[in-house]
Design an enzyme around this catalytic site. Structure first.
Site, PDB file in Angstrom:
ATOM      1  N   CYS A 114       3.760  14.201  -1.201  1.00 48.72           N
ATOM      2  CA  CYS A 114       2.313  14.030  -1.960  1.00 48.72           C
ATOM      3  C   CYS A 114       2.717  13.279  -3.309  1.00 48.72           C
ATOM      4  CB  CYS A 114       1.756  15.176  -1.973  1.00 48.72           C
ATOM      5  SG  CYS A 114       1.464  15.852  -0.389  1.00 48.72           S
ATOM      6  N   HIS A 250      -3.425  15.287  -7.636  1.00 52.31           N
ATOM      7  CA  HIS A 250      -3.248  15.169  -6.167  1.00 52.31           C
ATOM      8  C   HIS A 250      -4.511  16.047  -5.457  1.00 52.31           C
ATOM      9  CE1 HIS A 250      -1.839  15.558  -2.205  1.00 52.31           C
ATOM     10  NE2 HIS A 250      -1.196  16.642  -2.302  1.00 52.31           N
ATOM     11  N   ASN A 280      -6.551  16.338   2.010  1.00 52.27           N
ATOM     12  CA  ASN A 280      -5.238  16.170   1.364  1.00 52.27           C
ATOM     13  C   ASN A 280      -4.530  14.755   2.035  1.00 52.27           C
ATOM     14  OD1 ASN A 280      -2.641  15.924   0.682  1.00 52.27           O
ATOM     15  ND2 ASN A 280      -2.199  18.191   0.726  1.00 52.27           N
TER      16      ASN A 280
HETATM   17  N1  ACO Z   1      -9.661  29.292   9.730  1.00 50.57           N
HETATM   18  C1  ACO Z   1      -9.979  30.598   9.528  1.00 50.57           C
HETATM   19  N2  ACO Z   1      -9.171  31.792   9.166  1.00 50.57           N
HETATM   20  C2  ACO Z   1      -7.955  30.994   8.866  1.00 50.57           C
HETATM   21  C3  ACO Z   1      -7.547  29.757   9.072  1.00 50.57           C
HETATM   22  C4  ACO Z   1      -8.618  28.779   9.146  1.00 50.57           C
HETATM   23  N3  ACO Z   1      -8.462  27.356   9.141  1.00 50.57           N
HETATM   24  N4  ACO Z   1      -6.241  29.411   8.471  1.00 50.57           N
HETATM   25  C5  ACO Z   1      -5.649  30.861   8.003  1.00 50.57           C
HETATM   26  N5  ACO Z   1      -6.838  31.655   8.205  1.00 50.57           N
HETATM   27  C6  ACO Z   1      -6.667  33.324   8.386  1.00 50.57           C
HETATM   28  C7  ACO Z   1      -5.049  33.589   8.324  1.00 50.57           C
HETATM   29  O1  ACO Z   1      -4.750  33.993   9.682  1.00 50.57           O
HETATM   30  C8  ACO Z   1      -5.146  34.732   7.523  1.00 50.57           C
HETATM   31  O2  ACO Z   1      -5.973  35.936   8.346  1.00 50.57           O
HETATM   32  P1  ACO Z   1      -5.267  37.481   8.310  1.00 50.57           P
HETATM   33  O3  ACO Z   1      -5.755  37.856   6.814  1.00 50.57           O
HETATM   34  O4  ACO Z   1      -6.072  38.037   9.392  1.00 50.57           O
HETATM   35  O5  ACO Z   1      -4.002  37.322   8.342  1.00 50.57           O
HETATM   36  C9  ACO Z   1      -6.393  34.517   6.471  1.00 50.57           C
HETATM   37  O6  ACO Z   1      -7.149  33.374   7.095  1.00 50.57           O
HETATM   38  C10 ACO Z   1      -5.812  34.406   5.156  1.00 50.57           C
HETATM   39  O7  ACO Z   1      -4.835  33.203   5.512  1.00 50.57           O
HETATM   40  P2  ACO Z   1      -3.928  32.772   4.070  1.00 50.57           P
HETATM   41  O8  ACO Z   1      -2.914  31.849   4.703  1.00 50.57           O
HETATM   42  O9  ACO Z   1      -3.679  34.030   3.472  1.00 50.57           O
HETATM   43  O10 ACO Z   1      -4.979  31.991   3.232  1.00 50.57           O
HETATM   44  P3  ACO Z   1      -5.068  31.317   1.902  1.00 50.57           P
HETATM   45  O11 ACO Z   1      -6.056  31.578   1.011  1.00 50.57           O
HETATM   46  O12 ACO Z   1      -3.477  31.306   1.445  1.00 50.57           O
HETATM   47  O13 ACO Z   1      -5.273  29.626   2.339  1.00 50.57           O
HETATM   48  C11 ACO Z   1      -4.339  27.388   2.398  1.00 50.57           C
HETATM   49  C12 ACO Z   1      -4.394  29.008   3.152  1.00 50.57           C
HETATM   50  C13 ACO Z   1      -5.342  27.014   2.467  1.00 50.57           C
HETATM   51  C14 ACO Z   1      -3.385  26.659   3.350  1.00 50.57           C
HETATM   52  C15 ACO Z   1      -3.690  27.657   1.007  1.00 50.57           C
HETATM   53  O14 ACO Z   1      -2.360  28.491   1.054  1.00 50.57           O
HETATM   54  C16 ACO Z   1      -3.398  26.309   0.563  1.00 50.57           C
HETATM   55  O15 ACO Z   1      -3.981  25.310   0.061  1.00 50.57           O
HETATM   56  N6  ACO Z   1      -1.832  26.218   0.254  1.00 50.57           N
HETATM   57  C17 ACO Z   1      -1.458  24.983  -0.343  1.00 50.57           C
HETATM   58  C18 ACO Z   1      -1.343  23.967   0.885  1.00 50.57           C
HETATM   59  C19 ACO Z   1      -0.752  22.283   0.078  1.00 50.57           C
HETATM   60  O16 ACO Z   1      -1.279  21.932  -0.805  1.00 50.57           O
HETATM   61  N7  ACO Z   1       0.122  21.951   1.129  1.00 50.57           N
HETATM   62  C20 ACO Z   1       0.373  20.358   0.572  1.00 50.57           C
HETATM   63  C21 ACO Z   1       1.926  20.121   0.458  1.00 50.57           C
HETATM   64  S1  ACO Z   1       2.418  19.858   2.176  1.00 50.57           S
HETATM   65  C22 ACO Z   1       3.058  18.092   1.804  1.00 50.57           C
HETATM   66  O17 ACO Z   1       3.485  17.944   0.988  1.00 50.57           O
HETATM   67  C23 ACO Z   1       2.862  17.452   2.797  1.00 50.57           C
END
Ligand code: ACO
Length: 323
Positions: A114, A250, A280
């Site tokens: 990214c 980004h 993204n």
């Molecule tokens: N829909 C519903 N529930 C979901 C989903 C979904 N799509 N995805 C996860 N959950 C659930 C999980 O299973 C979890 O349930 P549990 O509590 O029963 O275990 C709960 O929601 C919380 O999940 P988390 O993973 O803790 O959620 P978080 O608030 O961390 O959000 C996210 C996840 C959106 C992925 C966040 O961590 C994020 O944006 N991280 C950065 C990702 C990023 O920017 N990546 C780019 C780099 S990759 C590259 O360079 C190509």
């Protein structure tokens, strides 16, 4: 010191626009969860559009916006992690699609995930000679490396391309850069318990076909990395944060941006945000946002803007540009 003119910008996206309600029909998720946790409402997903096709469309718009003759371009860089194929480079395919085969031109791809567009912009600024133009593109087809049954990743990403034309010129304005790699992919971008292949190109294991990440780790890294990158470019320049008119980040997650804003005591109005419609788009995200900001009349001569990003690698980078 580089003095650079930002001559023009353009962006392109596939026709198909998929909203969160469509994702509700294929995985266990909800529009409410996705909007609350990410700020994303919809993303473009390619069907027949290739990375090079999207890149060429964005580039053509940037050339028109810059009002230059494409023969003036001597450097073409495509930032991508989802090029059409490993070889020839997507940059060479774009060169061909733009009809730029019969001119003096160096074309190649850069993969810094990214951060790719920012790495490419920095390379272009360093490589250009006086009065030469570069076409710098970020383009992705991430939907092809997404596991559409993994709700932790598939809700985040989209496809598209953004492009910018820059010229090195004594009439240009100052630009300062910062780029850093951490080189620790296993920590956040690998699947626990699996090892990376020595030869990823010949690895046929299904698990390696798809992008995977530890979302929480990436989130933590992203907030600190963006903040550090902004401070690093400011330190090189005579400006402080107050002097910056717009930050074009980004577009990964609105909560990442809100955390950066809170830590830096900035209002969210200082950040350009379009992730609600694009998700993204990795290397394409900063140049799409830049082109949209320009098209919306948000960029004016005399402004100071910071482009900033982070990504797989781990990588992060920023550029401070006077317009
Ligand atoms: N829909 C519903 N529930 C979901 C989903 C979904 N799509 N995805 C996860 N959950 C659930 C999980 O299973 C979890 O349930 P549990 O509590 O029963 O275990 C709960 O929601 C919380 O999940 P988390 O993973 O803790 O959620 P978080 O608030 O961390 O959000 C996210 C996840 C959106 C992925 C966040 O961590 C994020 O944006 N991280 C950065 C990702 C990023 O920017 N990546 C780019 C780099 S990759 C590259 O360079 C190509």
């Amino acid at each position: 010191m580089n003095t650079i003119q930002l001559l023009g910008c353009g962006y392109a996206h596939p026709k198909q626009h998929i909203d969160n309600h469509y994702l509700e029909s294929i995985i266990d998720t909800s529009d409410e969860w996705i909007v609350q946790r990410t700020g994303i409402h919809a993303r473009y997903v390619a069907t027949t559009e290739t990375t090079s096709l999207l890149a060429a469309e964005a580039a053509q718009k940037a050339i028109e916006d810059a009002k230059i003759d494409k023969k003036d371009i001597s450097l073409l860089i495509v930032a991508t992690l989802t090029g059409d194929q490993p070889m020839p480079s997507t940059a060479c395919l774009v060169q061909e699609q733009l009809g730029m085969m019969d001119q003096r031109l160096m074309a190649f791809d850069i993969n810094a995930a990214c951060s790719g567009f920012l790495y490419s912009l920095q390379c272009a600024c360093a490589m250009l000679k006086e009065n030469e133009c570069a076409l710098v593109i970020g383009a992705e087809n991430l939907s092809k490396i997404i596991d559409w049954s993994d709700r932790g990743t598939c809700i985040l990403f989209g496809d598209g391309a953004g492009a910018a034309i820059i010229r090195k010129s004594a009439q240009g304005k100052n630009v300062w850069h910062f780029a850093q790699s951490k080189g620790d992919p296993k920590r956040v971008l690998d699947i626990p318990g699996k090892t990376l292949s020595d030869q990823p190109c010949v690895n046929v294991d299904e698990a390696y076909r798809y992008l995977s990440m530890d979302g929480k780790e990436v989130f933590r890294f992203a907030v600190g990395a963006m903040e550090e990158a902004i401070h690093q470019v400011l330190e090189q320049s005579p400006w402080d944060l107050e002097a910056i008119d717009l930050i074009i980040p980004h577009q990964a997650n609105v909560r990442i941006l809100a955390n950066v804003a809170r830590h830096m005591k900035l209002s969210m109005d200082r950040f350009y945000v379009n992730l609600d419609r694009f998700g993204n788009t990795s290397a394409a995200s900063v140049p799409i946002a830049l082109a949209q900001a320009k098209a919306e009349g948000r960029l004016h001569e005399g402004m100071k803007i910071i482009l900033v990003g982070f990504g797989g690698g781990l990588t992060y980078a920023a550029s401070l540009m006077e317009l």
